[in-house]
Write a protein that holds these residues in place. Structure first.
Motif, PDB file in Angstrom:
ATOM      1  N   GLU A  34       0.861  -1.188   0.000  1.00 45.96           N
ATOM      2  CA  GLU A  34       0.000   0.000   0.000  1.00 45.96           C
ATOM      3  C   GLU A  34       0.898   1.240   0.000  1.00 45.96           C
ATOM      4  O   GLU A  34       1.935   1.258   0.645  1.00 45.96           O
ATOM      5  CB  GLU A  34      -0.874   0.001   1.268  1.00 45.96           C
ATOM      6  CG  GLU A  34      -1.808   1.202   1.335  1.00 45.96           C
ATOM      7  CD  GLU A  34      -2.761   1.155   2.538  1.00 45.96           C
ATOM      8  OE1 GLU A  34      -2.415   0.554   3.574  1.00 45.96           O
ATOM      9  OE2 GLU A  34      -3.863   1.729   2.436  1.00 45.96           O
ATOM     10  N   TYR A  84       2.687   7.144   3.793  1.00 50.97           N
ATOM     11  CA  TYR A  84       1.282   6.951   4.137  1.00 50.97           C
ATOM     12  C   TYR A  84       0.872   8.028   5.140  1.00 50.97           C
ATOM     13  O   TYR A  84       1.429   8.100   6.231  1.00 50.97           O
ATOM     14  CB  TYR A  84       1.095   5.540   4.727  1.00 50.97           C
ATOM     15  CG  TYR A  84      -0.341   5.190   5.030  1.00 50.97           C
ATOM     16  CD1 TYR A  84      -1.230   4.908   4.004  1.00 50.97           C
ATOM     17  CD2 TYR A  84      -0.800   5.164   6.337  1.00 50.97           C
ATOM     18  CE1 TYR A  84      -2.554   4.600   4.275  1.00 50.97           C
ATOM     19  CE2 TYR A  84      -2.121   4.850   6.617  1.00 50.97           C
ATOM     20  CZ  TYR A  84      -2.986   4.568   5.586  1.00 50.97           C
ATOM     21  OH  TYR A  84      -4.296   4.269   5.844  1.00 50.97           O
ATOM     22  N   LYS A 144      -9.736   1.527  -2.604  1.00 54.32           N
ATOM     23  CA  LYS A 144     -10.002   1.050  -1.232  1.00 54.32           C
ATOM     24  C   LYS A 144     -11.463   1.330  -0.871  1.00 54.32           C
ATOM     25  O   LYS A 144     -11.922   2.469  -0.932  1.00 54.32           O
ATOM     26  CB  LYS A 144      -9.064   1.765  -0.273  1.00 54.32           C
ATOM     27  CG  LYS A 144      -9.009   1.237   1.134  1.00 54.32           C
ATOM     28  CD  LYS A 144      -7.864   1.952   1.877  1.00 54.32           C
ATOM     29  CE  LYS A 144      -7.583   1.386   3.244  1.00 54.32           C
ATOM     30  NZ  LYS A 144      -6.378   2.001   3.829  1.00 54.32           N
ATOM     31  N   PHE A 193      -9.910   3.885   6.258  1.00 51.16           N
ATOM     32  CA  PHE A 193      -9.297   3.622   7.564  1.00 51.16           C
ATOM     33  C   PHE A 193      -9.557   4.817   8.485  1.00 51.16           C
ATOM     34  O   PHE A 193      -8.782   5.769   8.532  1.00 51.16           O
ATOM     35  CB  PHE A 193      -7.794   3.395   7.335  1.00 51.16           C
ATOM     36  CG  PHE A 193      -6.990   3.129   8.564  1.00 51.16           C
ATOM     37  CD1 PHE A 193      -7.417   2.242   9.537  1.00 51.16           C
ATOM     38  CD2 PHE A 193      -5.751   3.747   8.738  1.00 51.16           C
ATOM     39  CE1 PHE A 193      -6.639   1.982  10.657  1.00 51.16           C
ATOM     40  CE2 PHE A 193      -4.967   3.492   9.842  1.00 51.16           C
ATOM     41  CZ  PHE A 193      -5.410   2.619  10.807  1.00 51.16           C
ATOM     42  N   CYS A 237      -5.610  -3.107   2.598  1.00 44.58           N
ATOM     43  CA  CYS A 237      -5.417  -2.891   4.041  1.00 44.58           C
ATOM     44  C   CYS A 237      -6.699  -3.026   4.868  1.00 44.58           C
ATOM     45  O   CYS A 237      -7.097  -4.131   5.204  1.00 44.58           O
ATOM     46  CB  CYS A 237      -4.745  -1.537   4.243  1.00 44.58           C
ATOM     47  SG  CYS A 237      -3.856  -1.451   5.800  1.00 44.58           S
ATOM     48  N   TYR A 238      -7.355  -1.913   5.200  1.00 41.98           N
ATOM     49  CA  TYR A 238      -8.525  -1.958   6.081  1.00 41.98           C
ATOM     50  C   TYR A 238      -9.616  -2.852   5.487  1.00 41.98           C
ATOM     51  O   TYR A 238     -10.418  -3.429   6.227  1.00 41.98           O
ATOM     52  CB  TYR A 238      -9.033  -0.523   6.275  1.00 41.98           C
ATOM     53  CG  TYR A 238      -9.855  -0.290   7.521  1.00 41.98           C
ATOM     54  CD1 TYR A 238      -9.353  -0.576   8.788  1.00 41.98           C
ATOM     55  CD2 TYR A 238     -11.136   0.262   7.438  1.00 41.98           C
ATOM     56  CE1 TYR A 238     -10.105  -0.339   9.931  1.00 41.98           C
ATOM     57  CE2 TYR A 238     -11.892   0.505   8.573  1.00 41.98           C
ATOM     58  CZ  TYR A 238     -11.371   0.201   9.819  1.00 41.98           C
ATOM     59  OH  TYR A 238     -12.123   0.448  10.951  1.00 41.98           O
ATOM     60  N   ARG A 243     -10.301  -6.241   7.024  1.00 46.85           N
ATOM     61  CA  ARG A 243     -11.063  -6.442   8.266  1.00 46.85           C
ATOM     62  C   ARG A 243     -12.510  -6.857   7.998  1.00 46.85           C
ATOM     63  O   ARG A 243     -13.237  -7.216   8.929  1.00 46.85           O
ATOM     64  CB  ARG A 243     -11.064  -5.150   9.093  1.00 46.85           C
ATOM     65  CG  ARG A 243      -9.708  -4.826   9.701  1.00 46.85           C
ATOM     66  CD  ARG A 243      -9.811  -3.706  10.696  1.00 46.85           C
ATOM     67  NE  ARG A 243      -8.518  -3.386  11.278  1.00 46.85           N
ATOM     68  CZ  ARG A 243      -8.061  -3.892  12.428  1.00 46.85           C
ATOM     69  NH1 ARG A 243      -8.791  -4.732  13.117  1.00 46.85           N
ATOM     70  NH2 ARG A 243      -6.872  -3.556  12.873  1.00 46.85           N
ATOM     71  N   ALA A 252      -0.879  -1.382   5.128  1.00 51.65           N
ATOM     72  CA  ALA A 252       0.116  -0.763   6.014  1.00 51.65           C
ATOM     73  C   ALA A 252      -0.502  -0.662   7.404  1.00 51.65           C
ATOM     74  O   ALA A 252      -1.002   0.394   7.782  1.00 51.65           O
ATOM     75  CB  ALA A 252       0.509   0.607   5.472  1.00 51.65           C
ATOM     76  N   PHE A 253      -0.503  -1.788   8.122  1.00 48.72           N
ATOM     77  CA  PHE A 253      -0.918  -1.720   9.518  1.00 48.72           C
ATOM     78  C   PHE A 253       0.178  -0.960  10.275  1.00 48.72           C
ATOM     79  O   PHE A 253       1.210  -0.625   9.711  1.00 48.72           O
ATOM     80  CB  PHE A 253      -1.148  -3.134  10.083  1.00 48.72           C
ATOM     81  CG  PHE A 253      -2.552  -3.675   9.815  1.00 48.72           C
ATOM     82  CD1 PHE A 253      -3.189  -3.420   8.617  1.00 48.72           C
ATOM     83  CD2 PHE A 253      -3.226  -4.425  10.765  1.00 48.72           C
ATOM     84  CE1 PHE A 253      -4.489  -3.901   8.364  1.00 48.72           C
ATOM     85  CE2 PHE A 253      -4.516  -4.921  10.534  1.00 48.72           C
ATOM     86  CZ  PHE A 253      -5.140  -4.656   9.341  1.00 48.72           C
ATOM     87  N   ASN A 254      -0.036  -0.717  11.544  1.00 48.55           N
ATOM     88  CA  ASN A 254       0.860   0.174  12.291  1.00 48.55           C
ATOM     89  C   ASN A 254       1.333  -0.529  13.556  1.00 48.55           C
ATOM     90  O   ASN A 254       1.009  -1.697  13.776  1.00 48.55           O
ATOM     91  CB  ASN A 254       0.113   1.481  12.595  1.00 48.55           C
ATOM     92  CG  ASN A 254      -1.243   1.162  13.202  1.00 48.55           C
ATOM     93  OD1 ASN A 254      -1.355   0.762  14.353  1.00 48.55           O
ATOM     94  ND2 ASN A 254      -2.303   1.246  12.382  1.00 48.55           N
ATOM     95  N   THR A 311      -1.978  -1.705  15.722  1.00 50.31           N
ATOM     96  CA  THR A 311      -2.860  -2.751  15.192  1.00 50.31           C
ATOM     97  C   THR A 311      -2.064  -3.889  14.543  1.00 50.31           C
ATOM     98  O   THR A 311      -2.572  -5.000  14.427  1.00 50.31           O
ATOM     99  CB  THR A 311      -3.839  -2.166  14.151  1.00 50.31           C
ATOM    100  OG1 THR A 311      -3.093  -1.602  13.067  1.00 50.31           O
ATOM    101  CG2 THR A 311      -4.727  -1.113  14.761  1.00 50.31           C
ATOM    102  N   TYR A 353       3.917   7.934  10.101  1.00 53.21           N
ATOM    103  CA  TYR A 353       3.098   6.722  10.302  1.00 53.21           C
ATOM    104  C   TYR A 353       4.058   5.541  10.166  1.00 53.21           C
ATOM    105  O   TYR A 353       4.659   5.345   9.106  1.00 53.21           O
ATOM    106  CB  TYR A 353       2.002   6.654   9.232  1.00 53.21           C
ATOM    107  CG  TYR A 353       1.094   5.437   9.338  1.00 53.21           C
ATOM    108  CD1 TYR A 353      -0.126   5.516  10.004  1.00 53.21           C
ATOM    109  CD2 TYR A 353       1.450   4.214   8.740  1.00 53.21           C
ATOM    110  CE1 TYR A 353      -0.967   4.410  10.091  1.00 53.21           C
ATOM    111  CE2 TYR A 353       0.616   3.105   8.835  1.00 53.21           C
ATOM    112  CZ  TYR A 353      -0.588   3.208   9.507  1.00 53.21           C
ATOM    113  OH  TYR A 353      -1.428   2.112   9.588  1.00 53.21           O
TER     114      TYR A 353
HETATM  115  N1  LIG Z   1      -4.008   1.310   7.338  1.00 52.24           N
HETATM  116  C1  LIG Z   1      -5.154   0.642   7.187  1.00 52.24           C
HETATM  117  O1  LIG Z   1      -5.867   0.844   6.223  1.00 52.24           O
HETATM  118  C2  LIG Z   1      -5.630  -0.379   8.149  1.00 52.24           C
HETATM  119  C3  LIG Z   1      -4.960  -0.570   9.446  1.00 52.24           C
HETATM  120  O2  LIG Z   1      -3.865  -0.120   9.727  1.00 52.24           O
HETATM  121  C4  LIG Z   1      -5.709  -1.381  10.407  1.00 52.24           C
HETATM  122  O3  LIG Z   1      -6.806  -1.860  10.077  1.00 52.24           O
HETATM  123  O4  LIG Z   1      -5.246  -1.564  11.524  1.00 52.24           O
END
Ligand SMILES: NC(=O)CC(=O)C(=O)O
Length: 304
Positions: free
Chosen positions: A70, A76, A139, A143, A180-181, A184, A205-207, A210, A243
């Motif tokens: 992503e 980001y 997307k 998010f 990414c999101y 879920r 790109a989770f962080n 999460t 980020y």
């Molecule tokens: N960055 C995202 O779109 C999603 C994310 O980081 C998360 O769901 O946690």
């Protein structure tokens, strides 16, 4: 030629054809997937040239399908999206198209901020081995989260959501795309599985909040509840970025096993996707045939 001899020649030819066909089917039922965990910087030209180099490297290792992360061409963050946004076709997608054609791979172009008709989207362009644009996935689920004291992120401040499912065909299998999101949302993965996808790819790109909690768990869940392969591609972790991406790009099998996993740094990971194995898993645990569609069902509201 006697009738008997002609008959046996025809029989040999048909046997050879059958052997050829079954070899072809076996060949087509396996392919090599590469996931590029790219180190993304603020310098777009560097991101593009590094992506090009690693796609060439992946193709050199036999990959037929390659996935980028992503926001592969931009950091980001809401402040970066307007600055780095491009149209598709545009500069970054031109590079992706050229390198897909040069290396003859299916290229899932991670995502980039896309500008279209006064709106911005987080968009994944997908290219075929002839360099043609097969689809762009915008997307769908933005998010927007707020975890007090940890992370607040509102993509909807700058981005608009897409409203289409995205599936493309390869000679090996159908592939469903989310960003990414999107991962879920179990319903999206279920719809892709229902449409016959055997591999789901999520540039993401989770962080640092999460990522450790949910990243692998979600991939294994999506893989297991749909009996499909799942691949995620993250940017490499950069502690100096505003980020900080978690990293750990992963490929999971239909059995829910992690087949391949990066660490936090730039890397290319590989997995051999075996569609006969997927069929075996589905036969052994036949949840598709056992689903109680008389009690519940998941349907797309809007079809293309
Ligand atoms: N960055 C995202 O779109 C999603 C994310 O980081 C998360 O769901 O946690």
């Amino acid at each position: 030629m006697s009738l008997k001899r002609r008959h046996s020649t025809t029989q040999n030819a048909s046997e050879q054809l059958q052997v050829l066909m079954s070899t072809l089917i076996k060949t087509m039922s396996k392919f090599r997937l590469a996931v590029i965990q790219l180190h993304v910087t603020k310098v777009k030209a560097d991101n593009l040239s590094r992506a090009r180099r690693l796609i060439r490297e992946a193709a050199g290792q036999g990959a037929q399908v390659v996935v980028l992360p992503e926001c592969f061409n931009s950091p980001y963050g809401s402040s970066f999206f307007p600055e780095y946004a491009e149209t598709i076709p545009g500069e970054s997608s031109q590079v992706l198209s050229e390198v897909a054609k040069e290396t003859r791979v299916y290229l899932v172009g991670g995502s980039l901020p896309e500008a279209d008709s006064g709106k911005l989207y987080n968009t994944c362009p997908v290219f075929g081995p002839d360099g043609s644009l097969l689809l762009k996935h915008r997307k769908i689920h933005l998010f927007d989260i707020d975890v007090p004291g940890k992370i607040r992120f509102q993509e909807s401040e700058t981005l608009s959501p897409g409203s289409r499912l995205s599936v493309f065909e390869t000679p090996y299998c159908k592939i469903g795309v989310g960003i990414c999101y999107d991962m879920r949302f179990a319903e999206l993965a279920q719809l892709y599985a229902k449409k016959g996808c055997h591999l789901l790819v999520y540039p993401g790109a989770f962080n640092m909040t999460t990522g450790p909690a949910h990243w692998e768990l979600l991939q294994r869940a999506r893989a297991l509840d749909n009996q499909v392969y799942v691949a995620t591609a993250s940017p490499a972790r950069d502690e100096t970025a505003s980020y900080v991406a978690w990293g750990y790009s992963t490929v999971v099998s239909p059995w829910g096993e992690v087949l391949s996993k990066a660490g936090s740094e730039e890397a290319v990971i590989y997995a051999d996707i075996d569609l006969e194995y997927l069929t075996d898993v589905r036969q052994q645990i036949p949840i598709n045939a056992q689903r109680r569609t008389d009690l519940y069902t998941v349907n797309a509201v809007k079809e293309d």
